[in-house]
Design a protein around this motif. Structure first.
Motif, PDB file in Angstrom:
ATOM      1  N   ARG A  20      -7.762  -0.936   3.183  1.00 16.86           N
ATOM      2  CA  ARG A  20      -9.154  -1.391   3.079  1.00 16.86           C
ATOM      3  C   ARG A  20      -9.904  -1.210   4.401  1.00 16.86           C
ATOM      4  NH1 ARG A  20      -8.108  -5.671   0.636  1.00 16.86           N
ATOM      5  NH2 ARG A  20      -8.247  -7.269   2.247  1.00 16.86           N
ATOM      6  N   LEU A  21      -9.242  -1.492   5.531  1.00 21.05           N
ATOM      7  CA  LEU A  21      -9.898  -1.348   6.826  1.00 21.05           C
ATOM      8  C   LEU A  21     -10.194   0.111   7.144  1.00 21.05           C
ATOM      9  CD1 LEU A  21      -8.105  -3.980   9.106  1.00 21.05           C
ATOM     10  CD2 LEU A  21     -10.512  -3.929   8.466  1.00 21.05           C
ATOM     11  N   VAL A  22      -9.235   0.987   6.903  1.00 23.52           N
ATOM     12  CA  VAL A  22      -9.461   2.413   7.190  1.00 23.52           C
ATOM     13  C   VAL A  22     -10.568   2.966   6.305  1.00 23.52           C
ATOM     14  CG1 VAL A  22      -8.436   4.720   7.088  1.00 23.52           C
ATOM     15  CG2 VAL A  22      -7.138   2.836   8.074  1.00 23.52           C
ATOM     16  N   MET A  23     -10.561   2.613   5.033  1.00 22.96           N
ATOM     17  CA  MET A  23     -11.613   3.094   4.135  1.00 22.96           C
ATOM     18  C   MET A  23     -12.965   2.530   4.542  1.00 22.96           C
ATOM     19  SD  MET A  23      -9.654   3.013   0.427  1.00 22.96           S
ATOM     20  CE  MET A  23     -11.039   3.727  -0.445  1.00 22.96           C
ATOM     21  N   GLY A  24     -12.968   1.312   5.082  1.00 22.99           N
ATOM     22  CA  GLY A  24     -14.215   0.702   5.521  1.00 22.99           C
ATOM     23  C   GLY A  24     -14.794   1.335   6.767  1.00 22.99           C
ATOM     24  N   SER A  39      -1.446  -7.664   1.116  1.00 24.99           N
ATOM     25  CA  SER A  39      -0.293  -7.078   1.789  1.00 24.99           C
ATOM     26  C   SER A  39      -0.744  -6.311   3.029  1.00 24.99           C
ATOM     27  CB  SER A  39       0.454  -6.132   0.845  1.00 24.99           C
ATOM     28  OG  SER A  39      -0.320  -4.961   0.605  1.00 24.99           O
ATOM     29  N   ARG A  40       0.184  -6.043   3.928  1.00 27.18           N
ATOM     30  CA  ARG A  40      -0.148  -5.325   5.157  1.00 27.18           C
ATOM     31  C   ARG A  40      -0.731  -3.956   4.847  1.00 27.18           C
ATOM     32  NH1 ARG A  40       2.707  -1.752   9.060  1.00 27.18           N
ATOM     33  NH2 ARG A  40       4.104  -1.332   7.304  1.00 27.18           N
ATOM     34  N   ILE A  41      -0.099  -3.212   3.952  1.00 28.21           N
ATOM     35  CA  ILE A  41      -0.593  -1.876   3.629  1.00 28.21           C
ATOM     36  C   ILE A  41      -1.928  -1.951   2.908  1.00 28.21           C
ATOM     37  CG2 ILE A  41      -0.113   0.209   2.276  1.00 28.21           C
ATOM     38  CD1 ILE A  41       2.846  -0.160   2.951  1.00 28.21           C
ATOM     39  N   THR A  51      -1.565   5.099   7.775  1.00 28.69           N
ATOM     40  CA  THR A  51      -2.464   4.851   6.641  1.00 28.69           C
ATOM     41  C   THR A  51      -3.623   5.838   6.642  1.00 28.69           C
ATOM     42  OG1 THR A  51      -1.898   2.497   6.691  1.00 28.69           O
ATOM     43  CG2 THR A  51      -3.916   3.105   5.536  1.00 28.69           C
ATOM     44  N   ALA A  52      -4.227   6.058   7.799  1.00 25.92           N
ATOM     45  CA  ALA A  52      -5.334   7.014   7.897  1.00 25.92           C
ATOM     46  C   ALA A  52      -4.863   8.429   7.607  1.00 25.92           C
ATOM     47  CB  ALA A  52      -5.957   6.946   9.292  1.00 25.92           C
ATOM     48  N   LEU A  53      -3.665   8.773   8.064  1.00 25.23           N
ATOM     49  CA  LEU A  53      -3.109  10.101   7.808  1.00 25.23           C
ATOM     50  C   LEU A  53      -2.897  10.316   6.313  1.00 25.23           C
ATOM     51  CD1 LEU A  53      -1.962  12.679   9.167  1.00 25.23           C
ATOM     52  CD2 LEU A  53       0.280  11.558   9.133  1.00 25.23           C
ATOM     53  N   ALA A  54      -2.339   9.310   5.638  1.00 24.31           N
ATOM     54  CA  ALA A  54      -2.093   9.423   4.205  1.00 24.31           C
ATOM     55  C   ALA A  54      -3.400   9.538   3.421  1.00 24.31           C
ATOM     56  CB  ALA A  54      -1.301   8.208   3.723  1.00 24.31           C
ATOM     57  N   LEU A  55      -4.370   8.676   3.751  1.00 18.39           N
ATOM     58  CA  LEU A  55      -5.654   8.718   3.041  1.00 18.39           C
ATOM     59  C   LEU A  55      -6.394  10.018   3.318  1.00 18.39           C
ATOM     60  CD1 LEU A  55      -6.862   5.045   3.658  1.00 18.39           C
ATOM     61  CD2 LEU A  55      -6.143   6.032   1.470  1.00 18.39           C
TER      62      LEU A  55
END
Length: 317
Positions: A216-220, A209-211, A241-245
């Motif tokens: 996965r990309l932000v965590m990577g 999925s997009r999210i 996504t980066a803000l949430a993580l």
């Protein structure tokens, strides 16, 4: 958080100002689901924009239609795929009764609204941001392939939002499960329902999925994830996504934090995610160009910002 508040309370501690703003923001968030549910069922759109309500109606109807298509594929025996209102609307209403489902669709609509606004004002591409370009060009094969997959997903997301749709497979797992459970309420043979459920579950993959791809990309990115906290560099999707993580909050809540009623939440989330004061100011300039941070915000620190956010979440915000 607003300039008016800062001027009216020049001696107030920054924490008190932010805590008051969070309390107000929590109250606003608490009213969202019941208001949206009412507006979806009625024609009075005075409290929310017509665009948001139309988008939620379109997305919920599209999910309902996809569930009916799955039932038809499984042998439900519908005469046509031009489904009558007496099939679509009860299923759509059943989905709208789920506050989490409605909140997610609302967050997607808010994300797309911000995407369009920043494209018009700052020329930020809805699909291909500078950060995504760099990931696609990476010598790391995993990052490059992940970037390409995300680009395709972002293009699909943009196309779907323009049509006021959302793909069933793009729902988070818990909401995908809710949607499938709603399908059990359709007047169709039990065998067809079970076959449709089995097929949909077998084809669902959160990681595609997009999210899921963005997460996965932000965590990577590891220590380089702070680059995704620049909305002009990362684009809206990767930024949220980066803000949430980084801040340890739900992504839907991160999307809502960009609304003008959630200024304190956005500032605290950015700080908790590790953004320096200059970066926080840059994001406010991009998202809320007419709003200034409260005096003394730079003294708050990431740990204290995270604590204030956690307290708000614990209180139900």
């Amino acid at each position: 958080m607003s300039e008016t508040n800062v001027q009216a309370r020049p001696d107030a501690a920054v924490e008190t100002v932010l805590r008051d703003e969070l309390t107000h923001g929590d109250a606003v968030i608490g009213t969202i689901a019941p208001i949206l549910r009412h507006l979806l069922a009625n024609d009075d759109h005075s409290l929310f924009s017509d665009e948001i309500i139309a988008r939620l109606r379109g997305m919920s109807a599209h999910v309902a239609t996809q569930l009916l298509d799955a039932l038809d594929d499984a042998g439900a025996g519908f005469a046509t795929r031009d489904y009558a209102a007496d099939l679509v609307q009860p299923l759509q209403q059943r989905l709208a009764e789920q506050a989490a489902f409605l909140a997610h669709l609302h967050a997607l609509a808010v994300e797309w609204q911000l995407t369009e606004r920043l494209q018009a004002r700052l020329a930020i591409d809805p699909a291909l941001s500078p950060l995504l370009q760099s990931l696609i060009a990476s010598t790391d094969a995993g990052q490059a392939s992940g970037g390409m997959a995300l680009l395709a997903a972002q293009v699909r997301f943009a196309q779907a939002q323009r049509r006021m749709q959302v793909a069933l497979g793009e729902l988070p797992p818990e909401l995908f499960h809710l949607a499938l459970e709603a399908m059990r309420t359709v007047d169709a043979p039990a065998e067809a329902i079970e076959r449709a459920l089995a097929t949909l579950r077998a084809n669902y993959d959160e990681g595609r999925s997009r999210i899921g791809l963005m997460t996965r990309l932000v965590m990577g990115l590891g220590g380089g994830a702070s680059a995704a906290l620049s909305i002009s560099h990362a684009g809206v999707g990767l930024f949220l996504t980066a803000l949430a993580l980084g801040a340890g909050i739900d992504r839907d809540l991160a999307a809502l934090s960009t609304n003008e009623t959630q200024l304190a939440r956005l500032a605290l989330a950015l700080s908790a995610a590790g953004a320096r004061i200059e970066m926080v100011e840059e994001q406010f300039l991009a998202i809320h160009p007419d709003i200034a941070l409260p005096e003394g915000f730079e003294q708050l620190g990431a740990d204290r910002a995270a604590a204030l956010l956690a307290r708000a979440v614990a209180a139900g915000g």
